[in-house]
Design a protein around this motif. Structure first.
Motif, PDB file in Angstrom:
ATOM      1  N   CYS A   8       0.750  -1.270  -0.123  1.00  9.55           N
ATOM      2  CA  CYS A   8      -0.073  -0.041   0.035  1.00  9.55           C
ATOM      3  C   CYS A   8       0.799   1.175  -0.225  1.00  9.55           C
ATOM      4  N   SER A  21      -7.937  -2.122  -2.680  1.00  9.90           N
ATOM      5  CA  SER A  21      -9.279  -1.399  -3.456  1.00  9.90           C
ATOM      6  C   SER A  21      -8.377  -0.257  -4.288  1.00  9.90           C
ATOM      7  N   HIS A  23      -7.909   2.982  -5.938  1.00 14.28           N
ATOM      8  CA  HIS A  23      -8.233   4.554  -5.643  1.00 14.28           C
ATOM      9  C   HIS A  23      -7.863   5.109  -6.795  1.00 14.28           C
ATOM     10  N   THR A  37      -4.318   5.280 -11.006  1.00 19.90           N
ATOM     11  CA  THR A  37      -4.852   4.642  -9.838  1.00 19.90           C
ATOM     12  C   THR A  37      -3.854   4.196  -9.283  1.00 19.90           C
ATOM     13  N   LEU A  40      -4.779   0.410  -2.670  1.00 15.21           N
ATOM     14  CA  LEU A  40      -4.851   0.711  -1.354  1.00 15.21           C
ATOM     15  C   LEU A  40      -5.396  -0.371  -0.733  1.00 15.21           C
ATOM     16  N   CYS A  44      -7.494   1.917   4.297  1.00 13.15           N
ATOM     17  CA  CYS A  44      -6.911   3.152   3.869  1.00 13.15           C
ATOM     18  C   CYS A  44      -7.595   3.909   2.819  1.00 13.15           C
ATOM     19  N   HIS A  45      -8.166   3.087   1.777  1.00 17.59           N
ATOM     20  CA  HIS A  45      -9.386   3.816   0.926  1.00 17.59           C
ATOM     21  C   HIS A  45     -10.413   4.413   1.470  1.00 17.59           C
ATOM     22  N   LYS A  46     -11.149   3.772   2.457  1.00 14.33           N
ATOM     23  CA  LYS A  46     -12.088   4.278   3.179  1.00 14.33           C
ATOM     24  C   LYS A  46     -11.981   5.696   3.864  1.00 14.33           C
ATOM     25  N   VAL A  48      -9.212   7.687   3.548  1.00 12.68           N
ATOM     26  CA  VAL A  48      -9.351   8.806   2.253  1.00 12.68           C
ATOM     27  C   VAL A  48     -10.423   9.667   1.878  1.00 12.68           C
ATOM     28  N   HIS A  49     -11.565   8.664   1.670  1.00 12.48           N
ATOM     29  CA  HIS A  49     -12.820   9.195   1.305  1.00 12.48           C
ATOM     30  C   HIS A  49     -13.637   9.809   2.516  1.00 12.48           C
TER      31      HIS A  49
END
Length: 98
Positions: A8, A21, A23, A37, A40, A44-46, A48-49
């Motif tokens: 990651c 996932s 990103h 892209t 991640l 970590c992706h969650k 970020v959003h």
């Protein structure tokens, strides 16, 4: 987990099979469809959003370096680096009703 697991780019931990996932560095809704892209961890992706809007991601936080430099994400990354690579949050997404 094997030595060939992808890493990651945010937390530098290996991503176990199925734990990644994709990103879009520039959100698809902001013209990033077909753009760069990165893979991640889901957690970590969650984060970020949960931290940044699509507009903020497109305007200021469209590189891994910029994401790592965001104060809230920096704090999260310090915390998550101490967790095992397959770690997932116990309360994903919205809080559950009681």
């Amino acid at each position: 987990m094997s030595n060939s697991d992808p890493i990651c780019p945010l937390c530098d931990r290996p991503i176990p099979n199925g734990g990644g996932s994709l990103h879009h560095l520039i959100p698809k809704l902001k013209g990033g469809k077909g753009g760069p892209t990165v893979l991640l961890h889901v957690i970590c992706h969650k984060e970020v959003h949960a931290t940044l809007t699509e507009a903020e991601l497109a305007r200021e936080f469209n590189t891994v370096e910029a994401l790592r430099g965001h104060p809230r994400l920096e704090k999260f990354l310090q915390w998550v680096r101490k967790r095992p690579p397959g770690f997932r949050s116990k309360v994903p997404g919205k809080r559950r009703g009681r």
